[in-house]
Scaffold this motif. Structure first.
Motif, mmCIF file in Angstrom:
data_model
loop_
_atom_site.group_PDB
_atom_site.id
_atom_site.type_symbol
_atom_site.label_atom_id
_atom_site.label_comp_id
_atom_site.label_asym_id
_atom_site.label_seq_id
_atom_site.Cartn_x
_atom_site.Cartn_y
_atom_site.Cartn_z
ATOM 1 N N LEU A 105 1.178 -1.527 -0.550
ATOM 2 C CA LEU A 105 -0.350 -0.055 -0.045
ATOM 3 C C LEU A 105 0.884 1.358 0.098
ATOM 4 O O LEU A 105 2.028 1.528 0.676
ATOM 5 N N VAL A 156 -3.056 7.211 -3.998
ATOM 6 C CA VAL A 156 -2.858 5.973 -3.476
ATOM 7 C C VAL A 156 -3.322 4.596 -3.877
ATOM 8 O O VAL A 156 -4.141 4.642 -5.667
ATOM 9 N N THR A 157 -2.036 3.551 -3.607
ATOM 10 C CA THR A 157 -2.166 2.661 -5.036
ATOM 11 C C THR A 157 -2.522 1.397 -4.192
ATOM 12 O O THR A 157 -1.650 1.313 -2.957
ATOM 13 N N VAL A 158 -2.626 0.532 -4.505
ATOM 14 C CA VAL A 158 -2.527 -0.889 -3.780
ATOM 15 C C VAL A 158 -1.520 -1.348 -4.627
ATOM 16 O O VAL A 158 -2.855 -1.927 -6.211
ATOM 17 N N VAL A 208 -6.183 3.501 -6.869
ATOM 18 C CA VAL A 208 -6.957 3.142 -5.940
ATOM 19 C C VAL A 208 -8.157 4.722 -5.550
ATOM 20 O O VAL A 208 -7.146 5.583 -5.515
ATOM 21 N N LEU A 264 -10.313 6.880 -4.283
ATOM 22 C CA LEU A 264 -10.960 7.144 -2.430
ATOM 23 C C LEU A 264 -11.113 8.947 -2.475
ATOM 24 O O LEU A 264 -10.985 9.619 -3.256
ATOM 25 N N ALA A 276 -7.402 6.869 5.730
ATOM 26 C CA ALA A 276 -6.220 5.929 5.171
ATOM 27 C C ALA A 276 -4.301 6.349 5.471
ATOM 28 O O ALA A 276 -3.398 6.104 6.185
ATOM 29 N N LEU A 312 -13.065 1.731 3.827
ATOM 30 C CA LEU A 312 -11.672 1.395 3.319
ATOM 31 C C LEU A 312 -11.099 0.155 3.401
ATOM 32 O O LEU A 312 -10.255 -0.604 2.449
ATOM 33 N N LYS A 335 -12.091 -1.280 -0.361
ATOM 34 C CA LYS A 335 -11.442 -0.643 -1.049
ATOM 35 C C LYS A 335 -9.536 -0.805 -1.708
ATOM 36 O O LYS A 335 -9.206 -1.033 -2.244
ATOM 37 N N LEU A 336 -9.067 -0.844 0.001
ATOM 38 C CA LEU A 336 -7.499 -1.365 0.154
ATOM 39 C C LEU A 336 -7.055 -2.816 0.851
ATOM 40 O O LEU A 336 -6.094 -3.538 0.530
ATOM 41 N N ARG A 361 -6.011 -5.597 5.796
ATOM 42 C CA ARG A 361 -5.267 -3.836 6.652
ATOM 43 C C ARG A 361 -5.714 -3.954 8.148
ATOM 44 O O ARG A 361 -4.923 -3.375 8.447
#
Ligand code: CA
Length: 231
Positions: free
Chosen positions: A136, A145-147, A152, A154, A162, A201, A204-205, A209
């Motif tokens: 993340l 934001v990247t996974v 992603v 947000l 986050a 979150l 989405k993430l 987590r």
């Protein structure tokens, strides 16, 4: 300690910001009027100014122009409820370094303050602002934001939440801490908004987590260390 001058007539906002900056190791002096702020900005040896536009005596733009006439290098961040694009343009062309509309996220204000503070002579270069935890990544300045390298989408609140978790990896954050950091001075302590946003979150993430710490709050963990809550 860096010395920051905040020219702001609303005590609720100035005390909230001063308290938060102090926790970040930044000293703040508050001037509640434009005249006092201008005098301090020109004589006080401050390293950065946070400037409100709607002040009781002279307008923030006038303060900005008068500071710029005498000090072309003092970093100035405008913080204001006037959120029109026109004001942003006027602020930046009259010499402000940055512009933040109210309501603002405290974490973003701190990131912008740190970016604008003149680096101390001989100090190490500014640290990489990107926050990382496993796959993340969150860039507070670019708002990305990247996974696993995939971006992603947000909302502003989800992003702020986050970011708060990523600044305190592995640490248990209570609902109250998350409310005050993400929702700022504008929250109802009885609300379940934190739980709702943690659910967003997770969706989405990645569910694994964020561990629920029963009766306390939440914790950002490595997905392999995730323990589903019994509730
Ligand atoms: Ca004001």
């Amino acid at each position: 300690m860096s010395q920051i001058l905040m020219i702001e007539d609303e005590p609720r906002i100035s005390s909230f910001v001063a308290k938060g900056l102090k926790a970040e190791g930044l000293g703040t002096t508050v001037a509640p009027t434009g005249r006092e702020g201008l005098m301090l900005a020109l004589t006080g040896g401050f390293e950065l100014v946070i400037l409100d536009l709607g002040l009781p005596d002279i307008d923030g733009f006038t303060v900005l122009e008068k500071i710029r006439a005498q000090d072309s290098a003092l970093p100035i961040i405008i913080l204001t409820a006037r959120a029109s694009g026109e004001d942003t343009v006027t602020g930046l062309t009259s010499g402000a370094d940055d512009y933040m509309p109210k309501p603002f996220r405290f974490a973003e204000l701190v990131a912008r303050v740190r970016l604008r503070l003149r680096p101390e002579a001989g100090s190490a270069p500014a640290p990489d602002p990107v926050l990382r935890h496993a796959d993340l990544e969150l860039d507070p300045l670019r708002h990305v934001v990247t996974v696993g390298g995939v971006e992603v989408d947000l909302s502003a609140r989800e992003f702020a939440l986050a970011e708060t978790f990523l600044r305190h990896p592995g640490q248990v954050l209570s609902r109250e801490q998350l409310l005050s950091r993400v929702w700022g001075y504008d929250f109802d302590p009885g609300s379940n908004v934190v739980d709702v946003y943690v659910r967003y979150l997770r969706n989405k993430l990645g569910v694994a987590r964020f561990t629920t710490v029963r009766g306390v709050g939440y914790r950002l963990v490595d997905e392999k260390d995730y323990q589903p809550a019994a509730d």
